[in-house]
Design an enzyme around this catalytic site. Sequence first.
Site, PDB file in Angstrom:
ATOM      1  N   ASP A   1      42.864  16.579  90.124  1.00 18.06           N
ATOM      2  CA  ASP A   1      43.050  17.892  90.743  1.00 18.06           C
ATOM      3  C   ASP A   1      44.309  17.879  91.606  1.00 18.06           C
ATOM      4  OD1 ASP A   1      42.838  20.318  92.015  1.00 18.06           O
ATOM      5  OD2 ASP A   1      41.210  19.677  93.345  1.00 18.06           O
TER       6      ASP A   1
ATOM      7  N   ASP B   1      43.311  19.861  86.747  1.00 16.95           N
ATOM      8  CA  ASP B   1      44.212  20.875  86.182  1.00 16.95           C
ATOM      9  C   ASP B   1      45.356  20.216  85.418  1.00 16.95           C
ATOM     10  OD1 ASP B   1      45.964  20.040  88.325  1.00 16.95           O
ATOM     11  OD2 ASP B   1      44.732  21.286  89.641  1.00 16.95           O
TER      12      ASP B   1
ATOM     13  N   HIS C   1      32.882  13.966  75.588  1.00 18.04           N
ATOM     14  CA  HIS C   1      32.402  14.738  76.743  1.00 18.04           C
ATOM     15  C   HIS C   1      31.001  15.300  76.525  1.00 18.04           C
ATOM     16  CE1 HIS C   1      33.884  17.503  73.809  1.00 18.04           C
ATOM     17  NE2 HIS C   1      33.223  18.481  74.413  1.00 18.04           N
TER      18      HIS C   1
ATOM     19  N   ASP D   1      41.481  22.474  94.668  1.00 19.52           N
ATOM     20  CA  ASP D   1      40.400  23.462  94.482  1.00 19.52           C
ATOM     21  C   ASP D   1      39.139  22.821  93.905  1.00 19.52           C
ATOM     22  OD1 ASP D   1      41.046  23.000  91.857  1.00 19.52           O
ATOM     23  OD2 ASP D   1      41.374  25.104  91.320  1.00 19.52           O
TER      24      ASP D   1
ATOM     25  N   ASP E   1      36.582  22.255  66.781  1.00 21.16           N
ATOM     26  CA  ASP E   1      35.233  22.251  67.326  1.00 21.16           C
ATOM     27  C   ASP E   1      34.212  22.795  66.326  1.00 21.16           C
ATOM     28  OD1 ASP E   1      33.626  22.074  69.943  1.00 21.16           O
ATOM     29  OD2 ASP E   1      33.163  24.100  69.260  1.00 21.16           O
TER      30      ASP E   1
ATOM     31  N   GLU F   1      35.118  18.159  64.030  1.00 18.83           N
ATOM     32  CA  GLU F   1      33.825  17.769  64.593  1.00 18.83           C
ATOM     33  C   GLU F   1      32.734  18.234  63.636  1.00 18.83           C
ATOM     34  OE1 GLU F   1      31.192  18.371  68.651  1.00 18.83           O
ATOM     35  OE2 GLU F   1      32.004  20.111  67.639  1.00 18.83           O
TER      36      GLU F   1
END
Length: 550
Positions: free
Chosen positions: A24, A32, A317, A28, A202, A253
Amino acid sequence: MTEIKRTWWKEAVVYQIYWRSFYDSDGDGCGDLEGLIQKLDHIAGLGVDVIWLNPVYESPDLDNGYDISDYEAVMPKAGTMETLDRLLAEVHRRGMKLIMDLVVNHTSDRHPWFVESRSSRDNPKRDWYIWLDAKAGGPPNNWRSYFAPSAWELDAATDQYYFHSFAVEQPDLNWRNPEVREAVYGMMKRWLDRGIDGFRLDAIALLAKPDGYPDAEKPEDIRYLTNNPGLHDYLREMNERVFSGYDVVTVGEAAYVTPEEGLKFVGEDRGELDMLFHFEICDEMPAWDMLRFKRIQRAWYEGLWGKGSNSQFLNNHDHTRQVTRYGNDGPYRVQSAKLLATMLHTLPGIPYIYQGEEIGMTGVRFPSIEDYDDIAMKNRYAEEIAKGRDPAETLSGLQALSRDNSRTPMQWDDSSEAGFTTGKPWIKVNPNYREINVAKDLADLDSVYAYYQRLIALRKENEVMVYGDFEEWPEWEEDARLYVYTRKLGGVCWLIVLNHSDEATDMALPARLSGRTMRMLLGNESNVGVGETEGYLRLKPHEARIFEVK
Ligand code: GLC
């Protein structure tokens, strides 16, 4: 020897960035793109070639970017289009490539296409999504979705149901409609023209839907969502219209595919995709099972070698971190992380590193459901509670496989919030960050990070690791602890020996090695050599070794 067609991406090692948890830059609490730019040397320092960036498009962010509301804008949390262009230039300047995650099976329900589509039955975009009338006063069929008890949602205003393979807020596009396909291809080309080096596609096995949506016999087995007739026509068309015009790489995927099905996606004579993620391990093998793992590797090797490319990974993930789920994250964490790395980088296929794996990061168990963010887990929790299940029991049942296990922030150092942010992180950091962090690994020549550097360098210098034939040694085929195999290319033969267990074990060297010399190239323990002259290897718990055999 199998002749393998050479390409740059087969020789690559890929590093996956879950950017919101990487670094980051503005305090925040959310990682990013600027933060990623600042940390690129960490990735380049490993020697990786390709970065896979999770979705950064404009999105209500309900499923962490997999619910896209504008394919051609960057989500403000991540940065701006300018930052993305700068990231791309910085990645290229370091000799690496960048592939973007792209979700074309569905959009967000806030995407202007869907907003129009749902506005009335005769809107020109009505048919861009899948709308059906009620059946017997309920949804058109009995299918579940990945994230909800039904794959259908009633839209009261137009009194029809729309289809969603994932959350209610992620309506599926209607790939039968040529206008949808044209719009997607045009968007893909604009990204490739911008200079990105490919896509991770995806949920790509879900694009085609069956005629008539028949009821499923076992609605809880959601295989019916995938691999329906017509899928490969779409992929061939996509390739023809988009990918074939660029020197890029694509990885699909594909849930619930067998090697036979898998070859249809990546067969080199088929003109569809380049590499595959299959999920016979990560989605279908809940805990480590050596014999099953070996069978899966053999079957995929036989099905694909010389014909199409596979990927090697034990988590991304969406899964619990490999060292926790499939290895040992206790006393042998470091050795186990190195063993798993050795295995993934020496088995046939393109190795993927998920951020944090290179320092052996582990999964988490947060005390409360409030600490979790994963929509799949939270929806399932709500569903179980609504059925009257006990909250504590439900939570503990869902923790082990929560997707948040891999989504906690990258552990950079032992300062507050693991050096990930100066603010409050969007999801809690793993409490073990004082022991496990990048700064500590960088200061230690024997760290997991240093081991990855050596392993990747070895792959760079030795094409046997990429193009060499794979053969498992039959003596250990049924051994639940030892995994023993060779890679061979031309006159070069490498022997890989892995003791994936908490116990030391001796491995008798087979007669076929007599008179040959074994030179150790890499290993995760220091006292090597014991027993070699007596005809056996004495292996410590989670010990991994790579030998050259002459
Ligand atoms: C894929 C993604 C996952 C996402 C889902 C829906 O499986 O990896 O994170 O939730 O697709 O897009």
